[in-house]
Scaffold this motif. Structure first.
Motif, PDB file in Angstrom:
ATOM      1  N   ASN A 148     -24.563 -19.683  42.420  1.00  0.00           N
ATOM      2  CA  ASN A 148     -25.627 -20.688  42.467  1.00  0.00           C
ATOM      3  C   ASN A 148     -26.894 -20.149  43.132  1.00  0.00           C
ATOM      4  O   ASN A 148     -28.011 -20.425  42.686  1.00  0.00           O
ATOM      5  CB  ASN A 148     -25.145 -21.927  43.226  1.00  0.00           C
ATOM      6  N   TYR A 149     -26.727 -19.393  44.216  1.00  0.00           N
ATOM      7  CA  TYR A 149     -27.889 -18.816  44.889  1.00  0.00           C
ATOM      8  C   TYR A 149     -28.612 -17.830  43.972  1.00  0.00           C
ATOM      9  O   TYR A 149     -29.843 -17.787  43.906  1.00  0.00           O
ATOM     10  CB  TYR A 149     -27.464 -18.103  46.166  1.00  0.00           C
ATOM     11  N   LEU A 152     -30.460 -19.783  41.248  1.00  0.00           N
ATOM     12  CA  LEU A 152     -31.635 -20.462  41.791  1.00  0.00           C
ATOM     13  C   LEU A 152     -32.758 -19.455  42.042  1.00  0.00           C
ATOM     14  O   LEU A 152     -33.930 -19.714  41.727  1.00  0.00           O
ATOM     15  CB  LEU A 152     -31.275 -21.184  43.089  1.00  0.00           C
ATOM     16  N   MET A 155     -34.291 -18.489  38.681  1.00  0.00           N
ATOM     17  CA  MET A 155     -35.156 -19.544  38.143  1.00  0.00           C
ATOM     18  C   MET A 155     -36.480 -19.585  38.884  1.00  0.00           C
ATOM     19  O   MET A 155     -37.547 -19.764  38.290  1.00  0.00           O
ATOM     20  CB  MET A 155     -34.436 -20.900  38.240  1.00  0.00           C
ATOM     21  N   ARG A 156     -36.428 -19.390  40.198  1.00  0.00           N
ATOM     22  CA  ARG A 156     -37.674 -19.330  40.970  1.00  0.00           C
ATOM     23  C   ARG A 156     -38.534 -18.149  40.521  1.00  0.00           C
ATOM     24  O   ARG A 156     -39.743 -18.274  40.339  1.00  0.00           O
ATOM     25  CB  ARG A 156     -37.348 -19.176  42.458  1.00  0.00           C
ATOM     26  N   GLU A 235     -33.215 -19.081  52.951  1.00  0.00           N
ATOM     27  CA  GLU A 235     -32.933 -20.242  52.110  1.00  0.00           C
ATOM     28  C   GLU A 235     -31.792 -19.969  51.132  1.00  0.00           C
ATOM     29  O   GLU A 235     -30.838 -20.731  51.051  1.00  0.00           O
ATOM     30  CB  GLU A 235     -34.193 -20.641  51.324  1.00  0.00           C
ATOM     31  N   ILE A 236     -31.923 -18.885  50.359  1.00  0.00           N
ATOM     32  CA  ILE A 236     -30.930 -18.593  49.309  1.00  0.00           C
ATOM     33  C   ILE A 236     -30.396 -17.166  49.452  1.00  0.00           C
ATOM     34  O   ILE A 236     -30.161 -16.482  48.464  1.00  0.00           O
ATOM     35  CB  ILE A 236     -31.529 -18.812  47.907  1.00  0.00           C
ATOM     36  N   GLY A 239     -31.196 -14.238  46.914  1.00  0.00           N
ATOM     37  CA  GLY A 239     -31.533 -14.709  45.582  1.00  0.00           C
ATOM     38  C   GLY A 239     -30.813 -14.021  44.439  1.00  0.00           C
ATOM     39  O   GLY A 239     -29.595 -13.836  44.467  1.00  0.00           O
ATOM     40  N   TYR A 240     -31.587 -13.599  43.451  1.00  0.00           N
ATOM     41  CA  TYR A 240     -31.019 -13.193  42.170  1.00  0.00           C
ATOM     42  C   TYR A 240     -30.150 -11.942  42.228  1.00  0.00           C
ATOM     43  O   TYR A 240     -29.360 -11.696  41.325  1.00  0.00           O
ATOM     44  CB  TYR A 240     -32.122 -13.000  41.127  1.00  0.00           C
TER      45      TYR A 240
END
Length: 361
Positions: A148-149, A152, A155-156, A235-236, A239-240
């Motif tokens: 999920n991270y 997200l 997508m960002r 936050e994440i 990320g990707y």
């Protein structure tokens, strides 16, 4: 024909080696620069035969570590897409440098060698078309990780990069209007003139506002602080590429620094005269006031290449400094800055530039 092929291969080899070497050095420079800003020592432990050189061997140690780390792929992830995503993110960043001129024409034995891998008619359009492919590597990395991270962050990154590409492209329209060309080699040569016989006619003199817009949008395109929302460690996580390890993680890491170099090279080419040295022509220095200093052709070529390299390194340093100076935006602020701030200002710059050119005939 054979000579041209050999020369092209040599230029490709030199550019790739310098690009990857500088990217590795930047990975050290960023850590060392942050340490200096924060009153720390920074990387200094890696050594060869007791020689540390301020920690310059750390990129070598990092490469060795990443080559031997486990290549982890999530059990429910897509193995094929997870593997090719780093290559898709890395290759466009390297390819964009093919059309960036790093020197003028070098004459050897009656043969003219252009210090540029390729100079197509589409020029800057090639850079934007190839650079836009980087987003595919990012979105595939997030999608294939089954996390999920990661998704997200992807997508960002997709929303951010597509949005700022618009402003990035519009910000240089004024430069193209002024120099009436999209070929980067020709744009650099046209910046060799003088304004009022004294001031070098670089793009920054004609388009200072466009430079600010381009630099801001370009930093957002590289996904670095203060625009690092796709990674957002607080936050994440990261990320990707949170599910990446080993050399595939290293490729994402290295691609980020290659993008910094490409951005610096584009700023140098479009706004700061590229390889131009003030008052230096093919036969020597022509200084205002009638002063002429003859310089050997090969020395001129070396000075031009060094000028290009110095400017690129300066803007790499500037981007690293910004990265350790400014805080991160919120995502809504990031998008508002693009669509409500930079985009209207880019359009305004185009209209004003076109109006001035039209009035002046």
């Amino acid at each position: 024909m054979a000579f041209d092929i050999i020369v092209s291969l040599i230029k490709i080899g030199i550019v790739l080696s310098m690009l990857l070497s500088l990217a590795a050095v930047l990975s050290w420079a960023e850590r060392k620069q942050s340490a200096v800003l924060q009153d720390r020592i920074g990387p200094n432990r890696a050594s060869i035969l007791g020689l540390r050189l301020f920690g310059l061997f750390h990129p070598v140690a990092d490469a060795i570590k990443m080559f031997f780390k486990e290549d982890f792929i999530p059990a429910r992830g897509n193995r094929f897409l997870h593997t090719i995503a780093p290559f898709i993110a890395m290759m466009p960043a390297l390819l964009t440098f093919a059309v960036i001129p790093f020197g003028d024409v070098l004459e050897i034995g009656g043969r003219r060698i252009t210090l540029q891998i390729a100079d197509p008619n589409i020029g800057i359009l090639f850079v934007f078309s190839i650079a836009s492919l980087i987003v595919y590597g990012v979105i595939l990395a997030g999608y294939s990780s089954y996390n999920n991270y990661a998704m997200l962050g992807a997508m960002r990154a997709c929303a951010q990069m597509i949005s700022y590409e618009v402003t990035l492209g519009l910000s240089i329209i004024g430069v193209l209007i002024v120099f009436n060309s999209v070929r980067l080699g020709e744009i650099v040569r046209m910046q060799g003139g003088l304004i009022w016989g004294i001031i070098p006619g670089w793009g920054i003199i004609y388009q200072p506002f466009a430079f600010i817009l381009f630099l801001t949008a370009a930093i957002a395109e590289t996904k670095r602080v203060p625009f690092d929302l796709p990674e957002g460690e607080s936050e994440i996580q990261v990320g990707y590429f949170i599910e990446y390890s080993g050399m595939k993680w290293g490729m994402f890491f290295l691609a980020e620094f290659v993008e910094i170099i490409v951005v610096s090279a584009l700023i140098t080419t479009l706004f700061f005269g590229g390889w131009q040295v003030p008052y230096l022509l093919k036969d020597g220095f022509h200084i205002p006031g009638g002063i002429y200093i003859p310089v050997n052709h090969y020395i001129v070529s070396i000075l031009q290449v060094l000028s290009f390299g110095f400017k690129v390194i300066f803007f790499c340093w500037l981007q690293l400094m910004i990265r350790w100076t400014l805080p991160r935006f919120r995502f809504d602020q990031l998008m508002a800055l693009c669509w409500k701030g930079l985009l209207p200002l880019s359009l305004l710059n185009i209209f004003v530039t076109a109006a001035v050119i039209l009035v002046r005939g």
